[in-house]
Design a protein around this motif. Structure first.
Motif, PDB file in Angstrom:
ATOM      1  N   CYS A 179       0.880  -1.164   0.000  1.00  0.00           N
ATOM      2  CA  CYS A 179       0.000   0.000   0.000  1.00  0.00           C
ATOM      3  C   CYS A 179       0.919   1.216   0.000  1.00  0.00           C
ATOM      4  O   CYS A 179       1.944   1.233   0.679  1.00  0.00           O
ATOM      5  CB  CYS A 179      -0.904   0.016   1.232  1.00  0.00           C
ATOM      6  SG  CYS A 179      -2.180  -1.242   1.175  1.00  0.00           S
ATOM      7  N   LEU A 180       0.548   2.223  -0.787  1.00  0.00           N
ATOM      8  CA  LEU A 180       1.412   3.385  -0.969  1.00  0.00           C
ATOM      9  C   LEU A 180       0.674   4.684  -0.679  1.00  0.00           C
ATOM     10  O   LEU A 180      -0.459   4.877  -1.124  1.00  0.00           O
ATOM     11  CB  LEU A 180       1.931   3.424  -2.409  1.00  0.00           C
ATOM     12  CG  LEU A 180       2.712   2.198  -2.874  1.00  0.00           C
ATOM     13  CD1 LEU A 180       2.993   2.308  -4.369  1.00  0.00           C
ATOM     14  CD2 LEU A 180       4.001   2.048  -2.093  1.00  0.00           C
ATOM     15  N   HIS A 181       1.350   5.567   0.035  1.00  0.00           N
ATOM     16  CA  HIS A 181       0.841   6.915   0.300  1.00  0.00           C
ATOM     17  C   HIS A 181       1.571   7.884  -0.622  1.00  0.00           C
ATOM     18  O   HIS A 181       2.791   8.027  -0.524  1.00  0.00           O
ATOM     19  CB  HIS A 181       1.091   7.290   1.766  1.00  0.00           C
ATOM     20  CG  HIS A 181       0.890   8.733   2.059  1.00  0.00           C
ATOM     21  ND1 HIS A 181      -0.326   9.359   1.911  1.00  0.00           N
ATOM     22  CD2 HIS A 181       1.767   9.684   2.478  1.00  0.00           C
ATOM     23  CE1 HIS A 181      -0.188  10.643   2.245  1.00  0.00           C
ATOM     24  NE2 HIS A 181       1.067  10.854   2.588  1.00  0.00           N
ATOM     25  N   PRO A 182       0.834   8.559  -1.531  1.00  0.00           N
ATOM     26  CA  PRO A 182       1.502   9.427  -2.492  1.00  0.00           C
ATOM     27  C   PRO A 182       1.879  10.806  -1.980  1.00  0.00           C
ATOM     28  O   PRO A 182       2.561  11.551  -2.677  1.00  0.00           O
ATOM     29  CB  PRO A 182       0.455   9.562  -3.602  1.00  0.00           C
ATOM     30  CG  PRO A 182      -0.850   9.423  -2.894  1.00  0.00           C
ATOM     31  CD  PRO A 182      -0.590   8.416  -1.780  1.00  0.00           C
ATOM     32  N   GLY A 183       1.453  11.166  -0.783  1.00  0.00           N
ATOM     33  CA  GLY A 183       1.629  12.536  -0.332  1.00  0.00           C
ATOM     34  C   GLY A 183       0.519  13.388  -0.925  1.00  0.00           C
ATOM     35  O   GLY A 183      -0.336  12.908  -1.667  1.00  0.00           O
ATOM     36  N   THR A 184       0.532  14.665  -0.611  1.00  0.00           N
ATOM     37  CA  THR A 184      -0.505  15.549  -1.139  1.00  0.00           C
ATOM     38  C   THR A 184      -0.151  15.905  -2.574  1.00  0.00           C
ATOM     39  O   THR A 184       0.857  16.560  -2.842  1.00  0.00           O
ATOM     40  CB  THR A 184      -0.633  16.827  -0.286  1.00  0.00           C
ATOM     41  OG1 THR A 184      -0.855  16.441   1.077  1.00  0.00           O
ATOM     42  CG2 THR A 184      -1.796  17.674  -0.761  1.00  0.00           C
ATOM     43  N   ALA A 212      -4.473  25.334   0.261  1.00  0.00           N
ATOM     44  CA  ALA A 212      -3.979  26.565   0.892  1.00  0.00           C
ATOM     45  C   ALA A 212      -3.288  26.276   2.218  1.00  0.00           C
ATOM     46  O   ALA A 212      -2.404  27.022   2.637  1.00  0.00           O
ATOM     47  CB  ALA A 212      -5.129  27.547   1.107  1.00  0.00           C
ATOM     48  N   ARG A 213      -3.648  25.162   2.880  1.00  0.00           N
ATOM     49  CA  ARG A 213      -3.050  24.807   4.169  1.00  0.00           C
ATOM     50  C   ARG A 213      -1.842  23.876   4.025  1.00  0.00           C
ATOM     51  O   ARG A 213      -1.224  23.508   5.016  1.00  0.00           O
ATOM     52  CB  ARG A 213      -4.113  24.133   5.045  1.00  0.00           C
ATOM     53  CG  ARG A 213      -5.258  25.051   5.416  1.00  0.00           C
ATOM     54  CD  ARG A 213      -6.194  24.384   6.395  1.00  0.00           C
ATOM     55  NE  ARG A 213      -6.679  23.088   5.957  1.00  0.00           N
ATOM     56  CZ  ARG A 213      -7.891  22.857   5.436  1.00  0.00           C
ATOM     57  NH1 ARG A 213      -8.732  23.836   5.275  1.00  0.00           N
ATOM     58  NH2 ARG A 213      -8.246  21.637   5.082  1.00  0.00           N
ATOM     59  N   VAL A 214      -1.531  23.487   2.796  1.00  0.00           N
ATOM     60  CA  VAL A 214      -0.415  22.568   2.563  1.00  0.00           C
ATOM     61  C   VAL A 214       0.852  23.381   2.311  1.00  0.00           C
ATOM     62  O   VAL A 214       0.857  24.250   1.437  1.00  0.00           O
ATOM     63  CB  VAL A 214      -0.712  21.651   1.350  1.00  0.00           C
ATOM     64  CG1 VAL A 214       0.466  20.736   1.063  1.00  0.00           C
ATOM     65  CG2 VAL A 214      -1.983  20.844   1.592  1.00  0.00           C
ATOM     66  N   PRO A 215       1.926  23.119   3.056  1.00  0.00           N
ATOM     67  CA  PRO A 215       3.185  23.830   2.796  1.00  0.00           C
ATOM     68  C   PRO A 215       3.625  23.623   1.345  1.00  0.00           C
ATOM     69  O   PRO A 215       3.422  22.544   0.771  1.00  0.00           O
ATOM     70  CB  PRO A 215       4.176  23.176   3.765  1.00  0.00           C
ATOM     71  CG  PRO A 215       3.331  22.555   4.824  1.00  0.00           C
ATOM     72  CD  PRO A 215       2.044  22.164   4.152  1.00  0.00           C
ATOM     73  N   GLU A 216       4.218  24.638   0.771  1.00  0.00           N
ATOM     74  CA  GLU A 216       4.601  24.604  -0.646  1.00  0.00           C
ATOM     75  C   GLU A 216       5.461  23.391  -0.990  1.00  0.00           C
ATOM     76  O   GLU A 216       5.304  22.784  -2.046  1.00  0.00           O
ATOM     77  CB  GLU A 216       5.342  25.894  -1.009  1.00  0.00           C
ATOM     78  CG  GLU A 216       5.584  26.053  -2.487  1.00  0.00           C
ATOM     79  CD  GLU A 216       6.211  27.384  -2.817  1.00  0.00           C
ATOM     80  OE1 GLU A 216       7.170  27.391  -3.613  1.00  0.00           O
ATOM     81  OE2 GLU A 216       5.747  28.407  -2.293  1.00  0.00           O
ATOM     82  N   ASP A 217       6.369  23.032  -0.090  1.00  0.00           N
ATOM     83  CA  ASP A 217       7.267  21.901  -0.365  1.00  0.00           C
ATOM     84  C   ASP A 217       6.602  20.536  -0.119  1.00  0.00           C
ATOM     85  O   ASP A 217       7.234  19.500  -0.270  1.00  0.00           O
ATOM     86  CB  ASP A 217       8.556  22.022   0.443  1.00  0.00           C
ATOM     87  CG  ASP A 217       8.329  21.937   1.944  1.00  0.00           C
ATOM     88  OD1 ASP A 217       7.226  22.279   2.413  1.00  0.00           O
ATOM     89  OD2 ASP A 217       9.275  21.533   2.651  1.00  0.00           O
ATOM     90  N   LYS A 218       5.321  20.528   0.264  1.00  0.00           N
ATOM     91  CA  LYS A 218       4.600  19.278   0.521  1.00  0.00           C
ATOM     92  C   LYS A 218       3.441  19.064  -0.455  1.00  0.00           C
ATOM     93  O   LYS A 218       2.645  18.146  -0.281  1.00  0.00           O
ATOM     94  CB  LYS A 218       4.058  19.243   1.957  1.00  0.00           C
ATOM     95  CG  LYS A 218       5.141  19.207   3.001  1.00  0.00           C
ATOM     96  CD  LYS A 218       5.950  17.941   2.916  1.00  0.00           C
ATOM     97  CE  LYS A 218       6.987  17.896   4.007  1.00  0.00           C
ATOM     98  NZ  LYS A 218       7.868  16.753   3.909  1.00  0.00           N
ATOM     99  N   LEU A 219       3.325  19.921  -1.484  1.00  0.00           N
ATOM    100  CA  LEU A 219       2.323  19.750  -2.526  1.00  0.00           C
ATOM    101  C   LEU A 219       3.061  19.310  -3.784  1.00  0.00           C
ATOM    102  O   LEU A 219       3.871  20.054  -4.334  1.00  0.00           O
ATOM    103  CB  LEU A 219       1.560  21.053  -2.772  1.00  0.00           C
ATOM    104  CG  LEU A 219       0.476  20.989  -3.838  1.00  0.00           C
ATOM    105  CD1 LEU A 219      -0.624  19.998  -3.445  1.00  0.00           C
ATOM    106  CD2 LEU A 219      -0.111  22.369  -4.075  1.00  0.00           C
ATOM    107  N   PHE A 220       2.798  18.089  -4.217  1.00  0.00           N
ATOM    108  CA  PHE A 220       3.592  17.475  -5.266  1.00  0.00           C
ATOM    109  C   PHE A 220       2.837  17.390  -6.596  1.00  0.00           C
ATOM    110  O   PHE A 220       1.622  17.210  -6.616  1.00  0.00           O
ATOM    111  CB  PHE A 220       4.001  16.063  -4.849  1.00  0.00           C
ATOM    112  CG  PHE A 220       4.678  15.999  -3.515  1.00  0.00           C
ATOM    113  CD1 PHE A 220       5.771  16.808  -3.224  1.00  0.00           C
ATOM    114  CD2 PHE A 220       4.226  15.132  -2.548  1.00  0.00           C
ATOM    115  CE1 PHE A 220       6.402  16.743  -1.992  1.00  0.00           C
ATOM    116  CE2 PHE A 220       4.846  15.054  -1.308  1.00  0.00           C
ATOM    117  CZ  PHE A 220       5.937  15.859  -1.029  1.00  0.00           C
TER     118      PHE A 220
END
Length: 135
Positions: free
Chosen positions: A77-82, A93-101
């Motif tokens: 099972c894989l979590h892709p991140g945001t 808008a609440r996701v840090p810029e370096d955590k939106l892929f």
């Protein structure tokens, strides 16, 4: 539940016979960190969390059964991140810029995670950055 749990496991069931044997077989399914019961620190998102937790349980269970059919089977099972998609747009808008892929970045990362796994990792849950996630 239909999209996140039932459809993926029904697809896996339909393909079950192709996994029989002694050949390497990797089954990787998109989950989400919010489906981890251990990692739930924020609450909320009841339906989505429940559907991803159901997905995780179904694939964990399938990993045990498929291993009986083929010792070389690896179910992940894989979590892709945001990921920058329509699903995440309402809360980006609440996701840090370096955590939106970007989808391309996520695909490359997940392929790298899959490539690093072996049959010893059967029935495990991994994040996009190669870190294991507790169930």
């Amino acid at each position: 539940m239909n999209i996140n749990a039932f459809v993926p496991i029904l697809l896996l069931a339909a393909l079950k016979d192709s996994f029989k044997g002694t050949h390497p077989a990797v089954i990787a399914s998109l989950s989400a960190r919010v489906g981890s019961i251990e990692d739930n620190q924020l609450g909320g998102w009841y339906s989505y969390r429940a559907s991803k937790a159901a997905h995780n349980m179904l694939f964990k269970t399938a990993s045990i059964e498929l291993k009986r059919l083929n010792n070389q089977c690896t179910v992940l099972c894989l979590h892709p991140g945001t990921t920058d998609t329509g699903l995440s747009q309402p809360f980006q808008a609440r996701v840090p810029e370096d955590k939106l892929f970007t989808p391309t970045f996520v695909a490359e990362q997940l392929l790298a995670v899959i490539a690093q796994r072996s049959p010893d990792d059967n029935g495990t849950f991994w994040a996009w950055d190669g870190q294991p996630i507790e169930w």
